[in-house]
Design an enzyme around this catalytic site. Structure first.
Site, PDB file in Angstrom:
ATOM      1  N   LYS A  74       0.851  -1.203   0.000  1.00  0.00           N
ATOM      2  CA  LYS A  74       0.000   0.000   0.000  1.00  0.00           C
ATOM      3  C   LYS A  74       0.881   1.246   0.000  1.00  0.00           C
ATOM      4  O   LYS A  74       1.869   1.307   0.741  1.00  0.00           O
ATOM      5  CB  LYS A  74      -0.928  -0.018   1.223  1.00  0.00           C
ATOM      6  CG  LYS A  74      -1.971   1.111   1.228  1.00  0.00           C
ATOM      7  CD  LYS A  74      -2.961   1.002   2.390  1.00  0.00           C
ATOM      8  CE  LYS A  74      -3.998   2.110   2.375  1.00  0.00           C
ATOM      9  NZ  LYS A  74      -4.953   2.038   3.502  1.00  0.00           N
ATOM     10  N   SER A 149     -10.022   2.266   2.370  1.00  0.00           N
ATOM     11  CA  SER A 149      -9.103   2.982   1.524  1.00  0.00           C
ATOM     12  C   SER A 149      -8.080   2.089   0.827  1.00  0.00           C
ATOM     13  O   SER A 149      -7.439   2.537  -0.124  1.00  0.00           O
ATOM     14  CB  SER A 149      -8.346   4.012   2.369  1.00  0.00           C
ATOM     15  OG  SER A 149      -7.513   3.377   3.319  1.00  0.00           O
ATOM     16  N   SER A 173     -10.458   0.030   6.634  1.00  0.00           N
ATOM     17  CA  SER A 173      -9.810   0.040   5.316  1.00  0.00           C
ATOM     18  C   SER A 173      -9.115  -1.239   4.878  1.00  0.00           C
ATOM     19  O   SER A 173      -8.705  -1.334   3.722  1.00  0.00           O
ATOM     20  CB  SER A 173      -8.815   1.186   5.239  1.00  0.00           C
ATOM     21  OG  SER A 173      -9.519   2.374   5.007  1.00  0.00           O
TER      22      SER A 173
HETATM   23  N1  GLN Z   1     -13.737   4.623   5.573  1.00  0.00           N
HETATM   24  C1  GLN Z   1     -13.141   5.119   6.770  1.00  0.00           C
HETATM   25  C2  GLN Z   1     -12.732   6.556   6.576  1.00  0.00           C
HETATM   26  O1  GLN Z   1     -13.029   7.085   5.568  1.00  0.00           O
HETATM   27  C3  GLN Z   1     -11.979   4.256   7.199  1.00  0.00           C
HETATM   28  C4  GLN Z   1     -10.726   4.528   6.456  1.00  0.00           C
HETATM   29  C5  GLN Z   1      -9.564   3.739   6.954  1.00  0.00           C
HETATM   30  O2  GLN Z   1      -9.715   2.733   7.651  1.00  0.00           O
HETATM   31  N2  GLN Z   1      -8.378   4.206   6.630  1.00  0.00           N
HETATM   32  O3  GLN Z   1     -12.125   7.158   7.395  1.00  0.00           O
END
Ligand code: GLN
Length: 477
Positions: A74, A149, A173
């Site tokens: 990532k 994400s 995410s």
């Molecule tokens: N969807 C969540 C957010 O927008 C979680 C994102 C994440 O875990 N990095 O913050």
């Protein structure tokens, strides 16, 4: 080769069925032919070099379980000499001068890095549409999102572009994209894996983890990622067990808690049906099902969407156009430099959260928002503490729906609502997984497993046993 698990690939390398160079080239060819947009940077030269030295190690009989296995990293983990963008224009020109601890550990394991996978900007989002580098497509249906994400990571694994990928999970995410792409994702206990060199979104919630085809693969990768790190004050000193050791333990007598709040309004019927079928599969394997309550679940979204923006507004203040990252052209003065570098460098969702965070932390509002959110966070943790006196594991959906259409969410708040089932585990710091549990209209459905602190061996055992009985994890688009 791309249909094989890590365990199978390692065997193939050992038996000389193929070399790491051949395997790496196979994945690179697939990445180049793919239109999923799963990668921000493809590190082909580096990958082939790493593969060559892996082959030498294998020839000398010095190979470990991961030597010569290609993976996607990532783009939130710093990688020395390789662009590390976090999906943002702000860091489009940033070549990391050092390795994150995770990057270092994976290098030491002899892995081959194929490239840096696409992601929502600074890990903010649930669809990967917030990336400066464009949206990622879901390999099961390219008109749909892969989740976020870690959308690039999930699409790469599901689409056969890498054997596994790394992810980070601040509010879901790892689990949500794993669920939407039909792969296995594990967010470990907070502090299990070092955050050093992992670009911070919300420091008290962020945790790295593996995104793989199977639970066995997740255990193999977690072995390489986990452990204490003097460079991260929140990394735990807790011993790292061999996460593959308990995979085959029997699970009869396991008590599974189903929180009634996870099966209420908003959950799509088809998803509920698949999740309940998976639970019944566990029942057939000798597990005991119990209804439980996590009464403060309803506060997870408002709590998270205060805590995370507050922490991000602080973490992202370092991106100021002075020290590194994007700088605007011809600033008139220092104020103009800050203002324009940040307005031009950050995308809309990141700016929105920085503003919410700065507002909630400002004098006069701190007690009303941040302090209040910390209190409800405590209540959410306590719900789990109580639940784990009665059950061994909690199960439920990961996401209220299967993957949605690209561009279908018009307002940010309705996208936040899709995080309802994943946020609580981060707020409490608990380990949680998503495993493939079925399909609805040809799109994958994930089952979430939430465990008590440090119960990764148990979660992986439960997931592995399920994968011995089912073949959802083995299906590919
Ligand atoms: N969807 C969540 C957010 O927008 C979680 C994102 C994440 O875990 N990095 O913050």
């Amino acid at each position: 080769m791309h249909t094989k698990t890590i365990a199978e690939l390692a065997q193939g390398l050992k038996n000389k069925d193929f070399s790491s160079v051949e395997l790496t080239q196979h994945y690179l060819d697939r990445i180049k032919a793919s239109d999923l947009n799963a990668f921000i940077t493809i590190t082909d030269e580096l990958a082939l070099q790493q593969a060559k030295s892996a082959d030498e190690k294998i020839a000398k009989g010095e190979a470990g379980k991961l030597t010569g296995i290609p993976y996607a990293h990532k783009d939130i983990f710093c990688t020395k000499g390789v662009k590390t963008s976090a999906g943002s224009k702000m860091l489009d020109n940033f070549i990391a001068p050092y390795d994150a601890t995770v990057s270092h550990k994976l290098n030491q394991s002899g892995l081959v890095m194929l490239g840096k996978s696409n992601m929502d900007e600074f890990a903010m989002g649930s669809s990967n549409e917030n990336s400066f580098y464009g949206a990622v497509k879901n390999p099961w249906n390219t008109s749909k999102v892969p989740g976020g994400s870690s959308g690039g990571s999930a699409a790469a694994v599901a689409g056969g572009l890498s054997s596994f990928a790394t992810g980070t999970d601040t509010g879901g995410s790892i689990r949500q994209p794993a669920s939407l792409c039909g792969i296995t994702g594990l967010k470990p206990t907070y502090g299990r894996i070092s955050r050093y060199g992992m670009i911070a979104y919300a420091s008290s919630l962020d945790q790295a983890g593996p995104m793989t085809k199977t639970a066995e693969d997740a255990a193999i990768v977690l072995n390489a990622m986990a452990g204490f790190d003097a460079k991260d004050s929140t990394a735990s000193e807790q011993d790292v067990p061999d996460y593959t050791a308990n995979l085959n333990d029997a699970i009869n007598g396991l008590t599974i808690g189903l929180p009634k709040e996870f099966f209420a309004d908003g959950l799509e019927d088809a998803v509920a049906t698949e999740v309940m079928n998976a639970v019944k599969e566990f029942e057939a394997m000798g597990a005991i099902i119990k209804e439980i309550s996590l009464p403060n679940s309803a506060y997870a979204i408002p709590t998270y969407y205060i805590v995370a923006p507050c922490e991000c507004s602080s973490n992202l203040s370092r991106m100021d156009g002075v020290r590194y990252g994007y700088r605007c052209d011809n600033p008139k003065n220092l104020e103009d430099l800050y203002l324009r570098s940040r307005s031009e460098g950050f995308g809309a969702e990141v700016k929105r959260r920085i503003m919410i965070g700065a507002y909630a932390l400002s004098a006069g509002y701190y007690d009303a928002y941040y302090l209040k959110a910390q209190k409800t966070r405590h209540l959410i943790s306590n719900d789990f503490k109580k639940a784990f006196t009665e059950v061994d594991v909690i199960m439920g959906p990961v996401s209220p729906t299967t993957a949605f259409d690209l561009g279908s969410f018009k307002d940010p708040v309705s996208m936040y609502l899709a995080d309802i089932y994943t946020l609580s585990a981060n707020l409490a710091g608990l380990p949680a997984m998503s495993i493939p549990a079925g399909f609805s209209q040809k799109m994958p459905v994930g089952l979430q497993l939430i465990g008590n602190y440090w119960s990764e061996p148990k979660l992986l055992n439960i997931a592995h046993q399920f994968q011995q009985q089912t073949d959802y994890h083995a299906q590919m688009p």
